[in-house]
Design a protein around this motif. Structure first.
Motif, PDB file in Angstrom:
ATOM      1  N   ARG A   1      -4.857  -8.774 -12.711  1.00  0.00           N
ATOM      2  CA  ARG A   1      -3.370  -8.783 -11.997  1.00  0.00           C
ATOM      3  C   ARG A   1      -2.655  -7.722 -12.741  1.00  0.00           C
ATOM      4  O   ARG A   1      -1.755  -8.221 -13.338  1.00  0.00           O
ATOM      5  CB  ARG A   1      -2.931 -10.080 -11.422  1.00  0.00           C
ATOM      6  CG  ARG A   1      -1.872  -9.805 -10.191  1.00  0.00           C
ATOM      7  CD  ARG A   1      -0.625 -10.609 -10.602  1.00  0.00           C
ATOM      8  NE  ARG A   1       0.288  -9.803 -11.488  1.00  0.00           N
ATOM      9  CZ  ARG A   1       1.322 -10.410 -11.917  1.00  0.00           C
ATOM     10  NH1 ARG A   1       1.871 -11.656 -11.404  1.00  0.00           N
ATOM     11  NH2 ARG A   1       2.296  -9.674 -12.917  1.00  0.00           N
TER      12      ARG A   1
ATOM     13  N   PRO B   1      -2.551  -5.032  -1.642  1.00  0.00           N
ATOM     14  CA  PRO B   1      -3.594  -3.997  -2.193  1.00  0.00           C
ATOM     15  C   PRO B   1      -3.029  -3.390  -3.413  1.00  0.00           C
ATOM     16  O   PRO B   1      -1.708  -3.239  -3.354  1.00  0.00           O
ATOM     17  CB  PRO B   1      -4.204  -3.125  -1.089  1.00  0.00           C
ATOM     18  CG  PRO B   1      -3.074  -3.016  -0.316  1.00  0.00           C
ATOM     19  CD  PRO B   1      -2.322  -4.599  -0.173  1.00  0.00           C
ATOM     20  N   ALA B   2      -3.714  -3.104  -4.150  1.00  0.00           N
ATOM     21  CA  ALA B   2      -3.363  -2.129  -5.334  1.00  0.00           C
ATOM     22  C   ALA B   2      -2.523  -0.880  -4.923  1.00  0.00           C
ATOM     23  O   ALA B   2      -2.890  -0.375  -3.389  1.00  0.00           O
ATOM     24  CB  ALA B   2      -4.236  -1.541  -6.183  1.00  0.00           C
TER      25      ALA B   2
ATOM     26  N   TRP C   1     -10.119 -12.238 -11.599  1.00  0.00           N
ATOM     27  CA  TRP C   1      -9.757 -10.855 -11.108  1.00  0.00           C
ATOM     28  C   TRP C   1      -8.499 -10.538 -12.139  1.00  0.00           C
ATOM     29  O   TRP C   1      -7.563 -11.193 -11.927  1.00  0.00           O
ATOM     30  CB  TRP C   1      -9.327 -10.627  -9.790  1.00  0.00           C
ATOM     31  CG  TRP C   1     -10.808 -10.959  -8.858  1.00  0.00           C
ATOM     32  CD1 TRP C   1     -11.790 -10.509  -8.653  1.00  0.00           C
ATOM     33  CD2 TRP C   1     -10.517 -12.347  -8.076  1.00  0.00           C
ATOM     34  NE1 TRP C   1     -12.439 -11.336  -7.732  1.00  0.00           N
ATOM     35  CE2 TRP C   1     -11.943 -12.291  -7.546  1.00  0.00           C
ATOM     36  CE3 TRP C   1      -9.694 -13.382  -7.667  1.00  0.00           C
ATOM     37  CZ2 TRP C   1     -12.338 -13.283  -6.440  1.00  0.00           C
ATOM     38  CZ3 TRP C   1     -10.122 -14.336  -6.686  1.00  0.00           C
ATOM     39  CH2 TRP C   1     -11.241 -14.209  -6.345  1.00  0.00           C
TER      40      TRP C   1
ATOM     41  N   LYS D   1       1.748 -10.556  -1.711  1.00  0.00           N
ATOM     42  CA  LYS D   1       0.601 -10.198  -2.114  1.00  0.00           C
ATOM     43  C   LYS D   1       0.077  -8.950  -1.246  1.00  0.00           C
ATOM     44  O   LYS D   1       0.349  -8.764  -0.033  1.00  0.00           O
ATOM     45  CB  LYS D   1      -0.349 -11.414  -1.881  1.00  0.00           C
ATOM     46  CG  LYS D   1      -0.188 -12.547  -2.466  1.00  0.00           C
ATOM     47  CD  LYS D   1      -0.733 -13.956  -2.299  1.00  0.00           C
ATOM     48  CE  LYS D   1      -0.201 -14.358  -0.987  1.00  0.00           C
ATOM     49  NZ  LYS D   1       1.035 -15.110  -0.825  1.00  0.00           N
TER      50      LYS D   1
ATOM     51  N   ASP E   1      -3.780  -3.562  -9.468  1.00  0.00           N
ATOM     52  CA  ASP E   1      -4.980  -4.334  -8.854  1.00  0.00           C
ATOM     53  C   ASP E   1      -4.493  -5.065  -7.717  1.00  0.00           C
ATOM     54  O   ASP E   1      -3.236  -5.182  -7.179  1.00  0.00           O
ATOM     55  CB  ASP E   1      -5.356  -5.202  -9.975  1.00  0.00           C
ATOM     56  CG  ASP E   1      -5.929  -4.847 -11.119  1.00  0.00           C
ATOM     57  OD1 ASP E   1      -6.727  -4.309 -11.129  1.00  0.00           O
ATOM     58  OD2 ASP E   1      -5.272  -5.134 -12.208  1.00  0.00           O
ATOM     59  N   ASP E   2      -5.459  -5.402  -6.695  1.00  0.00           N
ATOM     60  CA  ASP E   2      -5.243  -6.096  -5.609  1.00  0.00           C
ATOM     61  C   ASP E   2      -4.749  -7.754  -6.157  1.00  0.00           C
ATOM     62  O   ASP E   2      -5.089  -7.980  -7.284  1.00  0.00           O
ATOM     63  CB  ASP E   2      -6.400  -6.563  -4.653  1.00  0.00           C
ATOM     64  CG  ASP E   2      -6.952  -5.254  -4.265  1.00  0.00           C
ATOM     65  OD1 ASP E   2      -6.379  -4.271  -4.226  1.00  0.00           O
ATOM     66  OD2 ASP E   2      -8.306  -5.203  -3.763  1.00  0.00           O
TER      67      ASP E   2
ATOM     68  N   GLY F   1       0.950  -1.234   0.054  1.00  0.00           N
ATOM     69  CA  GLY F   1      -0.149   0.020   0.013  1.00  0.00           C
ATOM     70  C   GLY F   1       0.842   1.321  -0.138  1.00  0.00           C
ATOM     71  O   GLY F   1       0.474   2.315   0.673  1.00  0.00           O
TER      72      GLY F   1
ATOM     73  N   ASN G   1      -3.783 -11.375  -5.037  1.00  0.00           N
ATOM     74  CA  ASN G   1      -3.845 -12.484  -3.890  1.00  0.00           C
ATOM     75  C   ASN G   1      -3.495 -13.804  -4.506  1.00  0.00           C
ATOM     76  O   ASN G   1      -2.571 -13.892  -5.845  1.00  0.00           O
ATOM     77  CB  ASN G   1      -5.464 -12.637  -3.698  1.00  0.00           C
ATOM     78  CG  ASN G   1      -6.420 -12.669  -5.164  1.00  0.00           C
ATOM     79  OD1 ASN G   1      -5.961 -13.422  -5.960  1.00  0.00           O
ATOM     80  ND2 ASN G   1      -7.350 -11.931  -5.065  1.00  0.00           N
TER      81      ASN G   1
ATOM     82  N   SER H   1       0.617  -1.250  -4.030  1.00  0.00           N
ATOM     83  CA  SER H   1       1.740  -1.810  -3.067  1.00  0.00           C
ATOM     84  C   SER H   1       2.929  -1.882  -4.315  1.00  0.00           C
ATOM     85  O   SER H   1       2.871  -1.963  -5.522  1.00  0.00           O
ATOM     86  CB  SER H   1       1.596  -3.413  -2.805  1.00  0.00           C
ATOM     87  OG  SER H   1       0.309  -3.340  -1.881  1.00  0.00           O
TER      88      SER H   1
END
Length: 293
Positions: A221, A197-198, A219, A195, A135-136, A21, A138, A200
């Motif tokens: 990436r 959040p967007a 999703w 991993k 993007d987030d 973040g 994961n 990072s």
């Protein structure tokens, strides 16, 4: 942004640093909003997935898009690399990797410096990658995987894989990967996968062995990669097109820290189209070209 002694020690040990973040949602949004237009263009700098129209990699967005031109001069991404090298840096490569939902293909195990050495004749590994998540990220959407400490091996043996994906890569064979993973801790930390959040950011060594799996999730990436090289370590051959391996070795001049939120003027030379010269290549070393001139 300056690195602390503890971060410098961690980077030396592991070969990467992760900053979850680091960029705010508002800062990140200025970049994500610019991606669809870039991906829609039918230009050589958009490499699409094998058998798909999904963009795998967009090259040189900092020469075509003002938001990404500002990101290329962002002190949070550039200053840590100058700290590590104790030298000014130039932009060797700028990528926006797609890894789109359901369609994002693998990136095989590789070292980035292996490609820069073999294709571009970059003299040493005094180059670095800085990545920012748009993007987030994961465990399901194809996150990066690192083998901690693998940069300590220096340049390892690799083969030129021209068939697995739409983008050629100097890849490391499975037997050596297994040995490196075991050396790094096997099932107990031999592979790590940052991993978050967007917004990072990851800073990682050009010899760190890394990969990513396909994205079978719903999703995206999407991530941006700045490949920054010490000015004294500039490439010596123009075997690859300029939109992939840049030929302007001018040191990067950082903008203020709020540059993603303020309209600071930036030069965007390819805004109205990529010049034909960006496609020109030669197998001759740069030093020989200078002598011939």
């Amino acid at each position: 942004m300056r690195l602390t002694p503890q971060q410098l020690e961690q980077f030396d040990r592991d070969g990467y640093l992760f900053f979850p973040g680091l960029f705010t949602p508002e800062e990140t949004r200025t970049l994500t909003d610019a991606v669809p237009d870039l991906y829609a263009r039918r230009e050589a700098y958009n490499v699409r997935e094998k058998g798909s129209d999904a963009v795998r990699t967009n090259f040189a967005a900092h020469l075509t898009s003002e938001p990404f031109a500002r990101l290329a001069r962002h002190p949070r991404m550039v200053q840590p690399v100058m700290d590590l090298f104790d030298e000014e840096v130039y932009m060797h490569q700028f990528k926006i990797n797609g890894k789109m939902a359901f369609e994002g293909d693998v990136w095989q195990w590789h070292q980035d410096y292996g490609t820069w050495l073999n294709d571009d004749m970059m003299p040493t590994e005094r180059a670095m990658n800085v990545a920012i998540f748009l993007d987030d990220v994961n465990e399901f959407n194809g996150p990066l995987m690192f083998i901690p400490g693998s940069h300590k091996k220096g340049v390892v043996e690799a083969k030129h894989d021209l068939t697995t994906t739409s983008y050629p890569l100097w890849t490391v064979d499975n037997e050596l990967i297994a040995k490196l993973v075991e050396r790094a801790g096997g099932k107990d930390g031999g592979i790590v996968s940052p991993k978050g959040p967007a917004g990072s950011m990851i800073l990682f060594h050009s010899c760190l062995v890394h990969a990513s799996s396909s994205n079978l999730s719903p999703w995206n990436r999407v991530s941006v990669y700045l490949s920054l090289c010490a000015v004294s370590n500039h490439i010596r051959r123009f075997k690859r097109p300029e939109y992939i391996a840049h030929r302007d070795f001018t040191p990067i001049a950082c903008l203020p820290d709020d540059c993603l939120l303020q309209p600071y003027p930036v030069d965007v030379p390819w805004k109205n189209g990529m010049p034909a010269s960006a496609l020109a290549t030669t197998s001759e070393p740069f030093d020989q070209l200078k002598k011939a001139a």
